[in-house]
Design an enzyme around this catalytic site. Sequence first.
Site, PDB file in Angstrom:
ATOM      1  N   GLU A  29       0.936  -1.320  -0.120  1.00 14.65           N
ATOM      2  CA  GLU A  29      -0.034   0.050   0.017  1.00 14.65           C
ATOM      3  C   GLU A  29       0.856   1.245   0.118  1.00 14.65           C
ATOM      4  O   GLU A  29       0.862   2.178  -0.707  1.00 14.65           O
ATOM      5  CB  GLU A  29      -0.890   0.030   1.211  1.00 14.65           C
ATOM      6  CG  GLU A  29      -1.693  -1.019   1.616  1.00 14.65           C
ATOM      7  CD  GLU A  29      -1.084  -2.263   2.352  1.00 14.65           C
ATOM      8  OE1 GLU A  29       0.098  -2.673   1.912  1.00 14.65           O
ATOM      9  OE2 GLU A  29      -1.834  -2.716   3.202  1.00 14.65           O
TER      10      GLU A  29
ATOM     11  N   CYS B 246      -2.226  -3.616   7.254  1.00 16.27           N
ATOM     12  CA  CYS B 246      -1.880  -3.786   8.748  1.00 16.27           C
ATOM     13  C   CYS B 246      -2.020  -2.546   9.446  1.00 16.27           C
ATOM     14  O   CYS B 246      -2.186  -1.459   9.223  1.00 16.27           O
ATOM     15  CB  CYS B 246      -0.209  -3.997   8.858  1.00 16.27           C
ATOM     16  SG  CYS B 246       0.642  -2.610   8.285  1.00 16.27           S
TER      17      CYS B 246
ATOM     18  N   CYS C  56      -0.211   0.613   7.911  1.00 15.38           N
ATOM     19  CA  CYS C  56      -0.652   1.120   6.661  1.00 15.38           C
ATOM     20  C   CYS C  56      -1.853   1.659   6.562  1.00 15.38           C
ATOM     21  O   CYS C  56      -2.476   2.634   6.085  1.00 15.38           O
ATOM     22  CB  CYS C  56      -0.719  -0.215   5.656  1.00 15.38           C
ATOM     23  SG  CYS C  56       1.018  -0.551   5.026  1.00 15.38           S
TER      24      CYS C  56
ATOM     25  N   ALA D  31       6.198 -36.649  -7.337  1.00 13.91           N
ATOM     26  CA  ALA D  31       5.593 -37.062  -8.629  1.00 13.91           C
ATOM     27  C   ALA D  31       5.463 -38.538  -8.637  1.00 13.91           C
ATOM     28  O   ALA D  31       6.156 -39.094  -8.289  1.00 13.91           O
ATOM     29  CB  ALA D  31       6.804 -36.580  -9.561  1.00 13.91           C
TER      30      ALA D  31
HETATM   31  N1  NAP Z   1       8.899 -39.223  -7.683  1.00 13.45           N
HETATM   32  C1  NAP Z   1       9.423 -38.248  -6.733  1.00 13.45           C
HETATM   33  O1  NAP Z   1       8.979 -37.179  -6.747  1.00 13.45           O
HETATM   34  C2  NAP Z   1      10.619 -38.440  -6.056  1.00 13.45           C
HETATM   35  C3  NAP Z   1      11.106 -37.699  -5.184  1.00 13.45           C
HETATM   36  C4  NAP Z   1      12.452 -38.112  -4.466  1.00 13.45           C
HETATM   37  C5  NAP Z   1      12.777 -39.173  -4.652  1.00 13.45           C
HETATM   38  N2  NAP Z   1      12.207 -39.966  -5.574  1.00 13.45           N
HETATM   39  C6  NAP Z   1      12.917 -41.675  -5.646  1.00 13.45           C
HETATM   40  O2  NAP Z   1      12.910 -42.316  -4.631  1.00 13.45           O
HETATM   41  C7  NAP Z   1      14.052 -43.081  -4.262  1.00 13.45           C
HETATM   42  C8  NAP Z   1      14.586 -42.867  -2.831  1.00 13.45           C
HETATM   43  O3  NAP Z   1      13.439 -43.066  -1.912  1.00 13.45           O
HETATM   44  P1  NAP Z   1      13.887 -43.407  -0.512  1.00 13.45           P
HETATM   45  O4  NAP Z   1      12.599 -43.583   0.022  1.00 13.45           O
HETATM   46  O5  NAP Z   1      14.972 -44.458  -0.436  1.00 13.45           O
HETATM   47  O6  NAP Z   1      14.535 -41.976   0.198  1.00 13.45           O
HETATM   48  P2  NAP Z   1      14.267 -40.647   1.089  1.00 13.45           P
HETATM   49  O7  NAP Z   1      12.715 -40.934   1.609  1.00 13.45           O
HETATM   50  O8  NAP Z   1      14.981 -39.760   0.181  1.00 13.45           O
HETATM   51  O9  NAP Z   1      15.374 -41.117   2.143  1.00 13.45           O
HETATM   52  C9  NAP Z   1      14.968 -42.155   2.986  1.00 13.45           C
HETATM   53  C10 NAP Z   1      16.121 -42.092   4.106  1.00 13.45           C
HETATM   54  O10 NAP Z   1      15.720 -40.905   4.972  1.00 13.45           O
HETATM   55  C11 NAP Z   1      16.312 -40.991   6.299  1.00 13.45           C
HETATM   56  N3  NAP Z   1      15.408 -40.296   7.212  1.00 13.45           N
HETATM   57  C12 NAP Z   1      15.957 -39.388   8.046  1.00 13.45           C
HETATM   58  N4  NAP Z   1      15.189 -39.094   9.101  1.00 13.45           N
HETATM   59  C13 NAP Z   1      14.115 -39.928   8.858  1.00 13.45           C
HETATM   60  C14 NAP Z   1      13.046 -39.899   9.607  1.00 13.45           C
HETATM   61  N5  NAP Z   1      12.506 -39.329  10.707  1.00 13.45           N
HETATM   62  N6  NAP Z   1      12.015 -41.029   9.225  1.00 13.45           N
HETATM   63  C15 NAP Z   1      12.282 -41.652   7.985  1.00 13.45           C
HETATM   64  N7  NAP Z   1      13.234 -41.513   7.390  1.00 13.45           N
HETATM   65  C16 NAP Z   1      14.334 -40.829   7.847  1.00 13.45           C
HETATM   66  C17 NAP Z   1      16.301 -42.544   6.363  1.00 13.45           C
HETATM   67  O11 NAP Z   1      17.360 -42.782   6.655  1.00 13.45           O
HETATM   68  P3  NAP Z   1      18.262 -42.972   8.069  1.00 13.45           P
HETATM   69  O12 NAP Z   1      17.441 -43.956   8.957  1.00 13.45           O
HETATM   70  O13 NAP Z   1      19.691 -43.335   7.941  1.00 13.45           O
HETATM   71  O14 NAP Z   1      18.058 -41.570   8.635  1.00 13.45           O
HETATM   72  C18 NAP Z   1      15.729 -42.909   5.248  1.00 13.45           C
HETATM   73  O15 NAP Z   1      16.519 -44.260   4.958  1.00 13.45           O
HETATM   74  C19 NAP Z   1      14.824 -42.732  -5.401  1.00 13.45           C
HETATM   75  O16 NAP Z   1      14.457 -43.538  -6.579  1.00 13.45           O
HETATM   76  C20 NAP Z   1      14.373 -41.517  -5.879  1.00 13.45           C
HETATM   77  O17 NAP Z   1      14.732 -41.130  -7.433  1.00 13.45           O
HETATM   78  C21 NAP Z   1      11.083 -39.854  -6.146  1.00 13.45           C
HETATM   79 ZN    ZN Z   2       1.196  -2.629   6.142  1.00 15.62          ZN
END
Ligand code: NAP
Ligand code: ZN
Length: 360
Positions: free
Chosen positions: A55, A79, A88, A158
């Site tokens: 504003e 605000c 504002c 995705a």
């Molecule tokens: N289509 C899509 O949009 C998309 C997006 C991302 C990835 N991907 C694909 O997904 C695959 C990887 O997936 P992912 O499931 O293995 O990997 P992720 O979800 O990226 O990582 C999993 C890891 O996160 C860690 N983590 C840390 N804190 C956590 C918590 N509080 N709870 C759960 N996990 C925790 C865990 O390891 P720790 O136990 O060692 O901490 C777990 O092994 C790849 O193939 C990738 O290309 C696809």
């Molecule tokens: Zn303002």
Amino acid sequence: MDAPAYEPLMRRALELARQGWGRTHPNPMVGALIVEDGRVVAEGFHAKAGQPHAEAMALINLGRRPKPGALMVVTLEPCSTQGRTGACTEKIIKAGISKLVVGATDPNPAHAGKGFSILRVAGVDVVAGVLERECEDLNSVFNHWIQRQTPLLAGKIAVSADGFCARKTGARDVTGALAHADVHKWRACFPAIAVGSGTALTDNPALTVRLNQVPEYSPRARFVFDRKLRVFQNPSLCLLSDGFREHTVIVTDTAAPKDAEQRCAALGVQCWRLDKNHFFEDFRAHCAAQEITGVYCEGGPALLKALLEQKQLDYFFRYTSPEPFGENGAAKLNLNTLHFKNEITEKFGSDTLQRGKIFY
Ligand SMILES: NC(=O)c1ccc[n+]([C@@H]2O[C@H](COP(=O)([O-])OP(=O)(O)OC[C@H]3O[C@@H](n4cnc5c(N)ncnc54)[C@H](OP(=O)(O)O)[C@@H]3O)[C@@H](O)[C@H]2O)c1
Ligand SMILES: [Zn+2]
């Protein structure tokens, strides 16, 4: 004129507000314009916290006193508290604006409607709620933060038509170029991005914002959830070695090896050691302490599953491709129980985005 007649002007004010896209944290994006004799004579938007509100910018850009009968259109209730730059409501009254058309009401329950009352008492004719939903949607991150003082945690995934997040071949192309470009738009909107260690290791993402006509940049924080410090297996990962590595935060817990902080420091990245028993709650608290108002969690499926199971995600972006992966599919995330509040659907080529607040 009744409220719908102001919609074209409010659409323009929304366009102006979007010029501050992702750069106003912890403040909202706001756009405003001034109309005299049916003509827009000045425009303004909020560019950055600490700089004039929309504003005030519209009044500054007008460069003179508005004519009697001038109308101001603004996407958010003005605000009424002093803040960093002065209320504002005062500026609008002083300038002699006769009529104010507003999109969204101030989401802060302590302030909601106060600005309207002050302006009405001063004799300004106020029309509220024009394109209210669009104006509210613009500021999902701010709205959540100001109401709860905790970041908006948004999940993004995705999926193929049959629900896979990846291909067995490792190819990353679940959705097409237009959907990818939209992801970069949302990366720009959030102050921070997060992935799990699995995604960091498999995909080696840079988690930077790459938009047309803007040099590549990193959000304030690039979080990697990694309790076992698995990413150190590969110190050449982008997140650990690129020019933005001081923005990378390895998020681990109290059970991680004692030297986690030292190992992070050696690579020039940050380390957050969270309470093992209240991991995501502690993550929120750390973000809040640093005024990180929203986190865009880009997966992968294991991290999103944990966040969903613990009801820690507030918002979700689901991009769905029309192609089933069948036998080539890998990494499924069960989203059958995901319900949106006020779902918004958008098309990007043949892919569909559904987004909205999660209803648990
Ligand atoms: N289509 C899509 O949009 C998309 C997006 C991302 C990835 N991907 C694909 O997904 C695959 C990887 O997936 P992912 O499931 O293995 O990997 P992720 O979800 O990226 O990582 C999993 C890891 O996160 C860690 N983590 C840390 N804190 C956590 C918590 N509080 N709870 C759960 N996990 C925790 C865990 O390891 P720790 O136990 O060692 O901490 C777990 O092994 C790849 O193939 C990738 O290309 C696809
Ligand atoms: Zn303002």
